[in-house]
Motif scaffolding. Structure first.
Motif, short mmCIF file in Angstrom:
data_model
loop_
_atom_site.label_atom_id
_atom_site.label_comp_id
_atom_site.label_asym_id
_atom_site.label_seq_id
_atom_site.Cartn_x
_atom_site.Cartn_y
_atom_site.Cartn_z
N ARG A 1 -2.67 37.78 -20.64
CA ARG A 1 -3.73 38.57 -21.28
C ARG A 1 -4.05 39.82 -20.46
O ARG A 1 -4.25 40.92 -21.00
CB ARG A 1 -4.98 37.73 -21.46
N SER B 1 -1.38 42.47 -20.83
CA SER B 1 -1.56 43.21 -22.07
C SER B 1 -2.71 44.21 -21.94
O SER B 1 -2.62 45.36 -22.40
CB SER B 1 -1.84 42.25 -23.24
N ASP C 1 -1.60 47.29 -20.11
CA ASP C 1 -0.82 48.20 -20.94
C ASP C 1 -1.75 49.06 -21.80
O ASP C 1 -1.53 50.28 -21.96
CB ASP C 1 0.14 47.42 -21.84
#
Length: 231
Positions: A43, A46, A49
């Motif tokens: 998580r 992500s 990103d």
């Protein structure tokens, strides 16, 4: 992860059964925590990103900084949990195989001292030795087993054993890269504890080995139960 049902008055001694149950519970806890830690890390990856995309042209990169800071802690926690999982899972496999073999060969129960010793993290060489026991040949066949079930089981065990061998090679590579005096030979690597030779700045030595060990740790008590029920 389940644990096989055993008759308290069966061929397992109280200390053997107690140790197997306790290690099973420890492995179960460590495995679930490792899965949870892995989900947190994914998580955060992500989130990193997304932060990189949103803050490419901003003077205030606090979102990305926060994600990176938390991610470092999450990565360290995941590694710590994995090493704890290794310690208990490797011990559960070695103890389970030892008990399985002695039940299959109708030998006397293990002494309390032996059981306590086997509950400790095994060296890589000791784990490799335990995985060399022909468990597939010791466990009775079931009616619903496929014709090549024994062969497939033996192959699975051999694959895990080969991965432990690879882990010993990786321990040697890390020692060479670190210019460490020990270990320098395969025999010395076999005498190592994985948890003591997995520096945080290196690739995890347990990758590719821990997950199949989880599976074997769950299977072995059921294999012991099958041997007992066949008598």
């Amino acid at each position: 992860m389940r644990f096989a049902r055993f008759d308290e008055s069966g061929p397992l001694s109280t200390i053997e059964l107690g140790a197997l149950r306790s290690l099973n519970a420890a492995v179960l806890t460590a495995r679930y925590e490792l899965q949870s830690a892995g989900a947190v890390w994914d998580r955060l990856q992500s989130g990193g990103d997304v932060a990189d995309m949103h803050e490419a042209n901003t003077r205030f990169p606090f979102y990305g900084e926060a994600v990176q800071e938390i991610a470092r802690g999450a990565a360290a926690y995941e590694r710590r949990v994995a090493l704890s999982a290794w310690r208990y899972t490797a011990a559960a496999v070695v103890l389970g195989i030892t008990v399985l073999q002695r039940v299959a060969e109708a030998k006397p129960p293990l002494s309390a001292a032996t059981v306590e010793e086997l509950c400790q993290e095994p060296t890589l060489g000791r784990l490799h030795e335990a995985l060399s026991v022909p468990v597939a040949d010791l466990v009775p066949e079931r009616e619903q087993d496929l014709p090549d079930e024994r062969t497939r089981t033996a192959q699975r065990w051999a694959q895990v054993r080969d991965r432990v061998d690879d882990a010993m090679d990786l321990v040697l590579e890390i020692a060479a890269d670190e210019d460490a005096a020990y270990p320098r030979t395969k025999d010395e690597a076999a005498g190592c504890l994985l948890t003591e030779h997995c520096p945080p700045h290196t690739d995890p030595v347990y990758h590719g080995v821990l997950e199949p060990l989880f599976q074997l740790a769950e299977e072995v008590p059921f294999d012991i139960s099958r041997i007992i029920k066949s008598r």
